[in-house]
Structure formats: structure tokens, C-alpha cells
Design a protein around this motif. Structure first.
Motif, PDB file in Angstrom:
ATOM      1  N   MET A  98       3.683  15.694  16.000  1.00  0.00           N
ATOM      2  CA  MET A  98       3.649  15.710  17.547  1.00  0.00           C
ATOM      3  C   MET A  98       3.644  14.245  18.115  1.00  0.00           C
ATOM      4  O   MET A  98       4.428  13.889  19.193  1.00  0.00           O
ATOM      5  N   SER A  99       2.450  13.684  17.750  1.00  0.00           N
ATOM      6  CA  SER A  99       2.330  12.323  18.401  1.00  0.00           C
ATOM      7  C   SER A  99       3.539  11.469  17.771  1.00  0.00           C
ATOM      8  O   SER A  99       3.877  10.501  18.667  1.00  0.00           O
ATOM      9  N   MET A 100       4.089  11.314  16.600  1.00  0.00           N
ATOM     10  CA  MET A 100       5.158  10.756  16.218  1.00  0.00           C
ATOM     11  C   MET A 100       6.451  11.125  16.890  1.00  0.00           C
ATOM     12  O   MET A 100       7.079  10.186  17.468  1.00  0.00           O
ATOM     13  N   HIS A 101       6.561  12.513  17.548  1.00  0.00           N
ATOM     14  CA  HIS A 101       7.704  12.610  18.055  1.00  0.00           C
ATOM     15  C   HIS A 101       7.488  11.870  19.645  1.00  0.00           C
ATOM     16  O   HIS A 101       8.549  11.493  20.093  1.00  0.00           O
ATOM     17  N   MET A 102       6.349  12.038  20.185  1.00  0.00           N
ATOM     18  CA  MET A 102       6.169  11.399  21.524  1.00  0.00           C
ATOM     19  C   MET A 102       6.498   9.751  21.410  1.00  0.00           C
ATOM     20  O   MET A 102       6.867   9.180  22.351  1.00  0.00           O
ATOM     21  N   ASN A 103       5.724   9.161  20.395  1.00  0.00           N
ATOM     22  CA  ASN A 103       5.898   7.605  20.213  1.00  0.00           C
ATOM     23  C   ASN A 103       7.295   7.323  20.204  1.00  0.00           C
ATOM     24  O   ASN A 103       7.670   6.551  20.850  1.00  0.00           O
ATOM     25  N   CYS A 104       8.038   8.111  19.310  1.00  0.00           N
ATOM     26  CA  CYS A 104       9.454   7.911  19.189  1.00  0.00           C
ATOM     27  C   CYS A 104      10.290   8.063  20.528  1.00  0.00           C
ATOM     28  O   CYS A 104      11.120   7.014  20.642  1.00  0.00           O
ATOM     29  N   ALA A 105      10.134   9.108  21.235  1.00  0.00           N
ATOM     30  CA  ALA A 105      10.593   9.372  22.405  1.00  0.00           C
ATOM     31  C   ALA A 105      10.131   8.051  23.641  1.00  0.00           C
ATOM     32  O   ALA A 105      10.956   7.378  24.014  1.00  0.00           O
ATOM     33  N   HIS A 156      -2.017  21.226  11.425  1.00  0.00           N
ATOM     34  CA  HIS A 156      -1.143  20.125  10.554  1.00  0.00           C
ATOM     35  C   HIS A 156      -0.150  19.461  10.892  1.00  0.00           C
ATOM     36  O   HIS A 156       0.282  18.419  10.686  1.00  0.00           O
ATOM     37  N   MET A 157       0.349  20.046  12.181  1.00  0.00           N
ATOM     38  CA  MET A 157       1.371  19.392  12.769  1.00  0.00           C
ATOM     39  C   MET A 157       1.352  18.327  13.709  1.00  0.00           C
ATOM     40  O   MET A 157       2.233  17.692  14.489  1.00  0.00           O
ATOM     41  N   MET A 158      -0.230  18.124  14.138  1.00  0.00           N
ATOM     42  CA  MET A 158      -0.232  17.101  15.336  1.00  0.00           C
ATOM     43  C   MET A 158       0.243  15.841  14.897  1.00  0.00           C
ATOM     44  O   MET A 158       0.403  15.137  15.831  1.00  0.00           O
ATOM     45  N   PRO A 159       0.116  15.267  13.788  1.00  0.00           N
ATOM     46  CA  PRO A 159       0.679  14.002  13.823  1.00  0.00           C
ATOM     47  C   PRO A 159       2.007  13.767  13.861  1.00  0.00           C
ATOM     48  O   PRO A 159       2.529  12.681  14.570  1.00  0.00           O
ATOM     49  N   MET A 176      11.439  17.302  23.424  1.00  0.00           N
ATOM     50  CA  MET A 176      11.606  18.575  23.435  1.00  0.00           C
ATOM     51  C   MET A 176      10.873  19.129  22.180  1.00  0.00           C
ATOM     52  O   MET A 176      10.365  20.169  22.022  1.00  0.00           O
ATOM     53  N   ALA A 177      11.039  18.243  21.152  1.00  0.00           N
ATOM     54  CA  ALA A 177      10.808  19.037  19.789  1.00  0.00           C
ATOM     55  C   ALA A 177       9.153  18.983  19.804  1.00  0.00           C
ATOM     56  O   ALA A 177       8.408  19.881  19.200  1.00  0.00           O
ATOM     57  N   ALA A 178       8.244  17.893  20.483  1.00  0.00           N
ATOM     58  CA  ALA A 178       6.990  17.941  20.459  1.00  0.00           C
ATOM     59  C   ALA A 178       6.446  19.223  21.308  1.00  0.00           C
ATOM     60  O   ALA A 178       5.234  19.708  21.112  1.00  0.00           O
ATOM     61  N   GLY A 179       7.373  19.789  22.270  1.00  0.00           N
ATOM     62  CA  GLY A 179       6.737  20.807  22.865  1.00  0.00           C
ATOM     63  C   GLY A 179       7.204  22.156  21.988  1.00  0.00           C
ATOM     64  O   GLY A 179       6.948  23.338  22.667  1.00  0.00           O
ATOM     65  N   MET A 180       7.909  22.208  21.002  1.00  0.00           N
ATOM     66  CA  MET A 180       8.100  23.221  20.117  1.00  0.00           C
ATOM     67  C   MET A 180       7.303  23.593  19.173  1.00  0.00           C
ATOM     68  O   MET A 180       7.660  24.253  17.998  1.00  0.00           O
ATOM     69  N   MET A 181       5.991  22.912  19.122  1.00  0.00           N
ATOM     70  CA  MET A 181       5.189  23.086  17.814  1.00  0.00           C
ATOM     71  C   MET A 181       4.606  24.474  17.907  1.00  0.00           C
ATOM     72  O   MET A 181       4.413  25.213  18.960  1.00  0.00           O
TER      73      MET A 181
END
Length: 142
Positions: free
Chosen positions: A58-65, A53-56, A39-44
Motif C-alpha cells: 500500500m505504501s509502495m502504491h502511494m509513493n509510486c502514485a 502483510h500488504m501494508m508495504p 486506486m490499487a492502494a484503496g483496494m487492499m
């Protein structure tokens, strides 16, 4: 009692010495972290400069998910789990969650979702650590 608790009770004895309640708590923490990170990755932010600036993150969120989802699903099948691989997966999940929490905290002042996600990631890392500690004790007595 919820469905997960009932199913975990049915699995009791599948891995002798395993604390199934702790496994359930870890599984639930992993699933909560998967959901929060997705959900956080979709709230950027939509601002192009900020988004870049926030792309890394977003990727971190998805990898963690993905990592948390895989760990949670693996714990749903303890009969097929080899202990050494489960320990490695817990370590990887814990490491990913801590890295994601740290990155989220760098942006927590700007985005409330980052603070919330950091807390969920930290909780998941703690649950994985407790599960690992329990398994180490169990393996030492084998």
C-alpha cells in the motif's frame, strides 16, 4: 485531437529538439500510473492478517502514485524544466514504477488489481525510459 495534444502543440519549440509527442505519451503514462496506484492502494483486503502483510505494498502504491504525479505535472511545464533535473526525475520515476510493478506481481495471483497495476507501472517505466533515451540523444547533439 484532445486537449493535451493541442496544448503540447502550443509548447512545441519550448525545448528545441524535444519530441513533444513522446513527452505527451510519457505524461499520459505517468498520469495513468498515478491513478492506478492510488486506486490499487484503496483496494487492499479488509482481513486484518492480510492487511498487515500488504501494508508495504500500500505504501509502495502511494509513493509510486506521488512520484508519477510529480513527473507528469513537471512535463506539463517544459519551459521551466532544466534537462538534468528532468533526467533525474525520469530515472527516479522509472525506478519507482519498476519496484512497484515487481511488488505487485508477487501478489498478482491473489488480487487482479495487482496484475493490472503492475502492467500500468511497467508501461510507465517504459515510457520514462523512452523519454530519457530521446533526451540523451537530444542532449548529445547540443
Amino acid at each position: 485531437m484532445n486537449m493535451t495534444s493541442e496544448m503540447m502543440d502550443m509548447l512545441d519549440g519550448t525545448m528545441p529538439g524535444m519530441d513533444m509527442q513522446m513527452m505527451q505519451e510519457c505524461m499520459e503514462s505517468c498520469m495513468a500510473c498515478e491513478q492506478a496506484c492510488t486506486m490499487a492502494a484503496g483496494m487492499m483486503p479488509e482481513d486484518d492478517m492480510m492487511m498487515k502483510h500488504m501494508m508495504p505494498m500500500m505504501s509502495m502504491h502511494m509513493n509510486c502514485a506521488d512520484m508519477c504525479g510529480a513527473m507528469g505535472r513537471a512535463m506539463m511545464r517544459p519551459a521551466g524544466m532544466e534537462r538534468t533535473s528532468m533526467m533525474a526525475m525520469l530515472e527516479a520515476c522509472m525506478t519507482m514504477c519498476r519496484a512497484c510493478a515487481d511488488m505487485c506481481m508477487m501478489h498478482a495471483d491473489m488480487m487482479p488489481s495487482c496484475k493490472m497495476t503492475a502492467e500500468v507501472c511497467s508501461n510507465c517505466a517504459d515510457a520514462c525510459q523512452k523519454m530519457m533515451d530521446s533526451m540523451k540523444s537530444m542532449m548529445a547533439t547540443d
